[in-house]
Design a protein around this motif. Sequence first.
Motif, PDB file in Angstrom:
ATOM      1  N   LEU A 254      -7.280   3.038   6.794  1.00 55.76           N
ATOM      2  CA  LEU A 254      -7.206   3.519   5.408  1.00 55.76           C
ATOM      3  C   LEU A 254      -8.520   4.161   4.978  1.00 55.76           C
ATOM      4  CD1 LEU A 254      -5.375   0.503   3.690  1.00 55.76           C
ATOM      5  CD2 LEU A 254      -4.368   2.702   4.378  1.00 55.76           C
TER       6      LEU A 254
ATOM      7  N   ALA B 255       0.495   3.572  -3.595  1.00 54.80           N
ATOM      8  CA  ALA B 255      -0.604   4.541  -3.596  1.00 54.80           C
ATOM      9  C   ALA B 255      -0.324   5.691  -2.639  1.00 54.80           C
ATOM     10  CB  ALA B 255      -1.902   3.849  -3.204  1.00 54.80           C
TER      11      ALA B 255
ATOM     12  N   VAL C  92       0.848  -1.200   0.000  1.00 53.39           N
ATOM     13  CA  VAL C  92       0.000   0.000   0.000  1.00 53.39           C
ATOM     14  C   VAL C  92       0.880   1.244   0.000  1.00 53.39           C
ATOM     15  CG1 VAL C  92      -1.676   1.335   1.357  1.00 53.39           C
ATOM     16  CG2 VAL C  92      -2.007  -1.138   1.038  1.00 53.39           C
ATOM     17  N   ASP C  93       1.892   1.268   0.848  1.00 54.47           N
ATOM     18  CA  ASP C  93       2.772   2.436   0.934  1.00 54.47           C
ATOM     19  C   ASP C  93       3.541   2.679  -0.362  1.00 54.47           C
ATOM     20  OD1 ASP C  93       1.935   2.846   3.550  1.00 54.47           O
ATOM     21  OD2 ASP C  93       3.734   1.956   4.442  1.00 54.47           O
TER      22      ASP C  93
ATOM     23  N   ALA D   9      -5.517  -0.210  -3.111  1.00 48.41           N
ATOM     24  CA  ALA D   9      -4.268  -0.965  -3.169  1.00 48.41           C
ATOM     25  C   ALA D   9      -4.355  -2.259  -2.353  1.00 48.41           C
ATOM     26  CB  ALA D   9      -3.103  -0.104  -2.686  1.00 48.41           C
TER      27      ALA D   9
ATOM     28  N   ARG E  44      -5.229   4.210  -1.710  1.00 47.89           N
ATOM     29  CA  ARG E  44      -4.593   3.355  -0.700  1.00 47.89           C
ATOM     30  C   ARG E  44      -5.547   2.227  -0.305  1.00 47.89           C
ATOM     31  NH1 ARG E  44      -0.021   4.778   1.793  1.00 47.89           N
ATOM     32  NH2 ARG E  44      -0.672   4.095   3.868  1.00 47.89           N
TER      33      ARG E  44
END
Length: 193
Positions: free
Chosen positions: A140, A80, A76-77, A89, A86
């Motif tokens: 998120l 996105a 994710v980091d 992702a 995110r």
Amino acid sequence: MDDAGTADAVRTRVLDAAEELFYGRGVQAVGMDAVRSAAGVTLRRLYQLFPSKDALVEAYLLRRDRRWRQSLADHVDATAVAPEERVMAVFDWLRRWFEEPGFRGCAFVNSFGELGAVSPEVAAAARHHVAEFQRYVTGLVVAAGGDATAGAQVTLLAEGAITTAAVSGTSRPAREAGEAARLLLRAHIGIKR
């Protein structure tokens, strides 16, 4: 058998073997002798590290939880920046995981199904994993403008995709659940505004 190496290295070898066997075949189908053989250690050394199969199963699940969640967060980091993307992702990462050779669904659900009623340690590890996954996804979703309810709903979509992908043998549920999550998130944010 080769017990050479530091205790940490031998422990890692045992956990690697246990993870491959338990995830691939199921916890109940794999005995300590199979783990011993795959790890290349003596039975005595195995029981020095893990005094029981329950202790080994718990260690396997706790390590898998940390590694699984870290892999997800790293993806994710790395992929996105925008808050909504995110969230999406997560479903991209799930798709990639579903396409890995040997994918058998959620190790925690599988282990809980096998042993949750008789092993408090397995039940606790599975509950911990589910709670931490929901906490992460909810974070998120909240960052994208949703709330905890929307976070729980998106988590359920992801959990459903994992189970459906395991049963169906296809990665399609990740895309479908991701599309549903995007609609849910947009509808929820629209309602809040």
